[in-house]
Design a protein around this motif. Structure first.
Motif, PDB file in Angstrom:
ATOM      1  N   VAL A  35       2.155 -24.481 -18.687  1.00 41.53           N
ATOM      2  CA  VAL A  35       1.288 -24.269 -19.844  1.00 41.53           C
ATOM      3  C   VAL A  35       0.641 -22.893 -19.735  1.00 41.53           C
ATOM      4  N   ASP A  36       0.653 -22.159 -20.845  1.00 46.36           N
ATOM      5  CA  ASP A  36      -0.036 -20.871 -20.952  1.00 46.36           C
ATOM      6  C   ASP A  36      -1.182 -21.039 -21.940  1.00 46.36           C
ATOM      7  N   LEU A  37      -2.413 -21.047 -21.423  1.00 46.19           N
ATOM      8  CA  LEU A  37      -3.599 -21.226 -22.261  1.00 46.19           C
ATOM      9  C   LEU A  37      -4.047 -19.886 -22.835  1.00 46.19           C
ATOM     10  N   GLY A  38      -4.112 -19.804 -24.158  1.00 49.56           N
ATOM     11  CA  GLY A  38      -4.463 -18.548 -24.796  1.00 49.56           C
ATOM     12  C   GLY A  38      -3.293 -17.586 -24.757  1.00 49.56           C
ATOM     13  N   ASP A  86      -7.282 -25.498 -29.298  1.00 50.40           N
ATOM     14  CA  ASP A  86      -8.506 -24.886 -28.806  1.00 50.40           C
ATOM     15  C   ASP A  86      -8.601 -25.164 -27.311  1.00 50.40           C
ATOM     16  N   ILE A  87      -8.697 -24.104 -26.519  1.00 52.90           N
ATOM     17  CA  ILE A  87      -8.772 -24.260 -25.066  1.00 52.90           C
ATOM     18  C   ILE A  87      -9.892 -25.225 -24.676  1.00 52.90           C
ATOM     19  N   ALA A  88     -11.013 -25.145 -25.371  1.00 57.42           N
ATOM     20  CA  ALA A  88     -12.179 -25.954 -25.002  1.00 57.42           C
ATOM     21  C   ALA A  88     -11.910 -27.444 -25.133  1.00 57.42           C
ATOM     22  N   ASP A  89     -10.908 -27.822 -25.926  1.00 59.33           N
ATOM     23  CA  ASP A  89     -10.597 -29.233 -26.136  1.00 59.33           C
ATOM     24  C   ASP A  89      -9.387 -29.701 -25.339  1.00 59.33           C
ATOM     25  N   TRP A 107     -13.484 -15.856 -23.840  1.00 65.29           N
ATOM     26  CA  TRP A 107     -13.866 -16.239 -25.198  1.00 65.29           C
ATOM     27  C   TRP A 107     -14.399 -17.673 -25.265  1.00 65.29           C
ATOM     28  N   VAL A 108     -14.411 -18.374 -24.131  1.00 63.93           N
ATOM     29  CA  VAL A 108     -14.749 -19.803 -24.116  1.00 63.93           C
ATOM     30  C   VAL A 108     -16.055 -20.004 -23.350  1.00 63.93           C
ATOM     31  N   PRO A 109     -17.182 -20.172 -24.028  1.00 66.91           N
ATOM     32  CA  PRO A 109     -18.443 -20.440 -23.323  1.00 66.91           C
ATOM     33  C   PRO A 109     -18.325 -21.715 -22.474  1.00 66.91           C
ATOM     34  N   GLY A 110     -18.853 -21.648 -21.260  1.00 63.31           N
ATOM     35  CA  GLY A 110     -18.812 -22.809 -20.376  1.00 63.31           C
ATOM     36  C   GLY A 110     -17.458 -23.058 -19.743  1.00 63.31           C
TER      37      GLY A 110
END
Length: 261
Positions: A35-38, A86-89, A107-110
């Motif tokens: 998997v490549d995130l972003g 969305d990476i955050a999810d 770009w992803v807070p937290g």
């Protein structure tokens, strides 16, 4: 915020180099799920499909513009696909063997908390490799934030730009990985990039860091902001007979989950 895939890859050689420095530290021969995130425009994700042709390689990105460009890569590489996410999810599927995320987590807070959760969810033996920019306190970014907070621009731009809190230091990511029980390595590199052309540092940041500003300002305001910002950049990064030297600090970390015993 919309992305311009063509502007993003304009400095391809320089932007691509950290990706290969990162993935070169992932030592696995036959992963099945990658998997490549972003993933952005997908050109670098495609190199993962080339490296591991037996794997199912999935690129995830939240930008429809980037994925439209990436779709052309999927037609030429078996096992390569792209999805809007969305990476955050995101949560690692149970069968994931390798996760790569290159210049996206800032770009992803937290994202530090997300990283701990991702590592916990990965199966034994899986790899996780990440790279984020470490130049939020460089003149290019400090000058942008100072201008955005000036009396002229703060009404439009208050709260738009994040600072050094956007990413951790190498030791922060190393700790998270070690706390997760992984074998881990973290490091940083500052590339001394020689840029050419008129206002080359402005051209560089147009592809990434300046995008939140331009997304908020009107068509008439954007050029005015850029004009003021360009003058400050020329003073901070003076030209030389060889071009404009632009130090580019990057932060890397790689982890492998321990194999089951």
């Amino acid at each position: 915020m919309k992305w311009d895939p063509l502007k993003y890859v304009e400095f391809g050689d320089y932007r691509d180099r950290p990706f290969f420095d990162l993935t070169g530290r992932i030592h696995t021969d036959q992963p099945h799920q990658v998997v490549d995130l972003g993933c952005g425009p997908g050109n670098l994700t495609a190199t993962l499909a080339q490296r591991w042709p037996q794997a199912q390689v999935v690129g995830l990105d939240s930008s429809a513009e980037m994925l439209a460009k990436a779709a052309t890569q999927a037609t030429t590489h078996a096992g390569l696909s792209f999805s809007l996410a969305d990476i955050a999810d995101w949560t690692p599927p149970a069968e994931t063997d390798v996760v790569v995320t290159n210049a996206a987590l800032q770009w992803v807070p937290g994202h530090q908390e997300l990283l701990a959760g991702w590592l916990a969810a990965l199966k034994p033996g899986a790899w996780f490799g990440m790279q984020v920019p470490g130049n939020f306190n460089a003149p290019s970014h400090v000058l942008m934030r100072e201008l955005a907070s000036s009396a002229r621009w703060s009404p439009q731009l208050e709260g738009v730009l994040r600072g050094g809190e956007s990413v951790g230091e190498p030791a922060d990511y190393l700790r998270i990985m070690l706390d997760a029980g992984c074998t881990a390595d973290a490091w940083e590199t500052t590339y001394q990039q020689v840029l050419t052309g008129t206002d080359p540092v402005l051209d560089w940041v147009r592809g990434t860091a300046l995008r939140p500003v331009l997304a908020v300002l009107s068509d008439g305001e954007g050029p005015a902001f850029e004009s003021e910002y360009a003058a400050a950049l020329r003073a901070a990064y003076p030209g030389t007979p060889h071009g404009t030297v632009f130090p580019f600090r990057r932060i890397f970390a790689v982890a492998q989950k321990p194999l089951a015993t």
